[in-house]
Design a protein around this motif. Structure first.
Motif, PDB file in Angstrom:
ATOM      1  N   LYS A  29       1.132  12.154   0.767  1.00  0.00           N
ATOM      2  CA  LYS A  29      -0.005  11.254   1.034  1.00  0.00           C
ATOM      3  C   LYS A  29      -1.221  11.781   0.271  1.00  0.00           C
ATOM      4  O   LYS A  29      -2.201  12.239   0.864  1.00  0.00           O
ATOM      5  N   TYR A  30      -1.159  11.717  -1.056  1.00  0.00           N
ATOM      6  CA  TYR A  30      -2.178  12.391  -1.848  1.00  0.00           C
ATOM      7  C   TYR A  30      -3.529  11.684  -1.801  1.00  0.00           C
ATOM      8  O   TYR A  30      -4.576  12.317  -1.903  1.00  0.00           O
ATOM      9  N   LEU A  31      -3.543  10.351  -1.626  1.00  0.00           N
ATOM     10  CA  LEU A  31      -4.834   9.660  -1.538  1.00  0.00           C
ATOM     11  C   LEU A  31      -5.587  10.041  -0.255  1.00  0.00           C
ATOM     12  O   LEU A  31      -6.786  10.313  -0.280  1.00  0.00           O
ATOM     13  N   ALA A  32      -4.856  10.081   0.870  1.00  0.00           N
ATOM     14  CA  ALA A  32      -5.479  10.503   2.126  1.00  0.00           C
ATOM     15  C   ALA A  32      -5.866  11.977   2.061  1.00  0.00           C
ATOM     16  O   ALA A  32      -6.909  12.381   2.587  1.00  0.00           O
ATOM     17  N   GLY A  33      -5.028  12.789   1.404  1.00  0.00           N
ATOM     18  CA  GLY A  33      -5.346  14.207   1.266  1.00  0.00           C
ATOM     19  C   GLY A  33      -6.589  14.436   0.433  1.00  0.00           C
ATOM     20  O   GLY A  33      -7.434  15.270   0.774  1.00  0.00           O
ATOM     21  N   LEU A  34      -6.735  13.697  -0.666  1.00  0.00           N
ATOM     22  CA  LEU A  34      -7.936  13.831  -1.500  1.00  0.00           C
ATOM     23  C   LEU A  34      -9.188  13.384  -0.752  1.00  0.00           C
ATOM     24  O   LEU A  34     -10.260  13.978  -0.911  1.00  0.00           O
ATOM     25  N   GLN A  35      -9.052  12.378   0.080  1.00  0.00           N
ATOM     26  CA  GLN A  35     -10.196  11.912   0.864  1.00  0.00           C
ATOM     27  C   GLN A  35     -10.645  12.998   1.842  1.00  0.00           C
ATOM     28  O   GLN A  35     -11.853  13.239   2.016  1.00  0.00           O
ATOM     29  N   ASP A  36      -9.682  13.669   2.480  1.00  0.00           N
ATOM     30  CA  ASP A  36     -10.038  14.758   3.399  1.00  0.00           C
ATOM     31  C   ASP A  36     -10.689  15.914   2.639  1.00  0.00           C
ATOM     32  O   ASP A  36     -11.639  16.544   3.143  1.00  0.00           O
ATOM     33  N   MET A  37     -10.218  16.209   1.442  1.00  0.00           N
ATOM     34  CA  MET A  37     -10.814  17.291   0.662  1.00  0.00           C
ATOM     35  C   MET A  37     -12.228  16.939   0.224  1.00  0.00           C
ATOM     36  O   MET A  37     -13.111  17.808   0.191  1.00  0.00           O
ATOM     37  N   ARG A  38     -12.469  15.687  -0.089  1.00  0.00           N
ATOM     38  CA  ARG A  38     -13.836  15.271  -0.442  1.00  0.00           C
ATOM     39  C   ARG A  38     -14.761  15.394   0.763  1.00  0.00           C
ATOM     40  O   ARG A  38     -15.934  15.763   0.619  1.00  0.00           O
ATOM     41  N   HIS A  39     -14.232  15.102   1.952  1.00  0.00           N
ATOM     42  CA  HIS A  39     -15.056  15.291   3.149  1.00  0.00           C
ATOM     43  C   HIS A  39     -15.350  16.776   3.365  1.00  0.00           C
ATOM     44  O   HIS A  39     -16.445  17.135   3.819  1.00  0.00           O
ATOM     45  N   GLY A  40     -14.401  17.636   3.021  1.00  0.00           N
ATOM     46  CA  GLY A  40     -14.649  19.065   3.102  1.00  0.00           C
ATOM     47  C   GLY A  40     -15.755  19.511   2.160  1.00  0.00           C
ATOM     48  O   GLY A  40     -16.541  20.403   2.489  1.00  0.00           O
TER      49      GLY A  40
END
Length: 388
Positions: A307-318
């Protein structure tokens, strides 16, 4: 107290201020935190979960669990209301005790009372500029001086009231109230002791997992020994999390072990294990939603799960929760460029590239901007993804 709650006194000394200007910058970071939560603060003990949002000094290399000013940290965690209540509970009795010492007929009481009051005032004043009370010896010294001050103030005050005390002690209602008070205090101590024991035992496991022999290359463990040790640590960690489920550190360590197990799991077991990993990190985030590291861990776990799109979104929130950490921003940009390589749809590629460029724009405003080598590497990764 130190035996059961070592984290209350544990200061990360991986970075110490080099001069007063450096110390002032760190205190200014804490001041911004206090300004955003002025009345009630962020909660007692929550400083380590919030500080990365404001950390500028050594943001790439230091994880601070405490501020370098005890007063600012107390204001940040308890707010101005909590700070003044706490300060009043100490210094109001201290001032009354000082007045009693000055009026005492004993020269020794006057001398020791004044000296003790000067000592606690000096320690309290010095803690404005450093975290002196995080050292257990200094904290106990403060309590000892305060006890001496109060004792000197009451040293001869009980002689005139002996007859009254005897009358009160013979009163049945007074005895009944004492019995009720003792029972209630005993129940409170038993309940508190249960919590303390669980927190202490679980914390021992949480401290042991990162220092596991599995991560020490000098141990030369066999693959079978590593697998057996990992299984035992996972069981111990699951029990520790059950004992203290409100500690986000336990859930993050549990997610880390699940992630390691997922990398070695068979294809049919991978989905189950990586789901447990994601769930553990999500629970840690529910308990500490402002701690950026957990968002990065959750993002990497989702990327491993596909789930790389959801994972990238979480990393951007980080990144939003650690906006001054250049190394983290660089890593997230590279993660976006790598994800672009595996993306199939052109619309997804454009969206990922847009977020990467937006993150790259943030680096121009950092106190420690990216170097020429960083830009060359990003250009290489971007060229490589375009060729792919």
């Amino acid at each position: 107290i130190y035996y059961f709650f070592p984290n209350l006194f544990r200061q990360a000394y991986s970075y110490l201020p080099q001069n007063f200007a450096d110390l002032f910058e760190i205190d200014r970071e804490t001041y911004h935190l206090c300004r955003n939560f002025p009345l009630f603060g962020i909660g007692f003990g929550a400083y380590k979960w919030f500080y990365k949002v404001y950390q500028v000094v050594a943001a790439e290399s230091v994880a601070r669990s405490h501020a370098f000013s005890d007063h600012l940290e107390l204001i940040a965690e308890c707010g101005l209301l909590g700070y003044f209540l706490f300060a009043a509970s100490i210094f109001v009795p201290a001032l009354f005790s000082l007045r009693s010492c000055l009026n005492s007929t004993s020269h020794g009481c006057r001398t020791m009372g004044i000296a003790s009051f000067v000592a606690i005032t000096a320690l309290a004043g010095a803690s404005f500029f450093d975290s002196y009370f995080k050292t257990p010896a200094i904290a106990m010294l403060f309590v000892t001086y305060l006890a001496i001050l109060v004792r000197c103030a009451t040293f001869y005050s009980n002689e005139a009231h002996d007859d009254q005390k005897l009358a009160v002690q013979t009163d049945i209602r007074s005895r009944l109230l004492k019995v009720i008070s003792v029972v209630l205090i005993t129940i409170l101590l038993i309940i508190s002791l249960q919590h303390v024991v669980k927190a202490y035992l679980s914390q021992r496991v949480f401290d042991r997992i990162p220092n596991s022999p599995r991560y020490d290359a000098k141990k030369s463990l066999t693959p079978q020994a590593i697998e057996q040790l990992a299984a035992e640590e996972l069981k111990d960690l699951e029990r520790a999390v059950d004992m203290n489920p409100k500690n986000p550190l336990g859930w993050s360590l549990l997610g880390q072990l699940y992630c390691e197990r997922a990398e070695l799991a068979a294809e049919e077991d991978f989905e189950t294990v990586i789901t447990k990993c994601v769930n553990a990190y999500e629970t840690a985030i529910d308990l500490a939603p402002t701690y950026s590291d957990y968002w990065f861990m959750l993002g990497m776990a989702k990327i491993r799960a596909g789930k790389y799109l959801a994972g990238l979104q979480d990393m951007r929130h980080g990144v939003e929760l650690a906006p001054y950490n250049r190394d983290v921003i660089l890593y997230v940009i590279i993660s976006h460029l790598r994800a672009e390589e595996f993306s199939v749809w052109e619309s997804e590629k454009k969206d990922i590239r847009r977020h990467a460029l937006k993150l790259l724009g943030k680096t121009f405003l950092l106190p420690k901007p990216l170097t020429e080598d960083d830009y060359n590497y990003l250009n290489y990764r971007y060229s490589e993804s375009r060729m792919t």
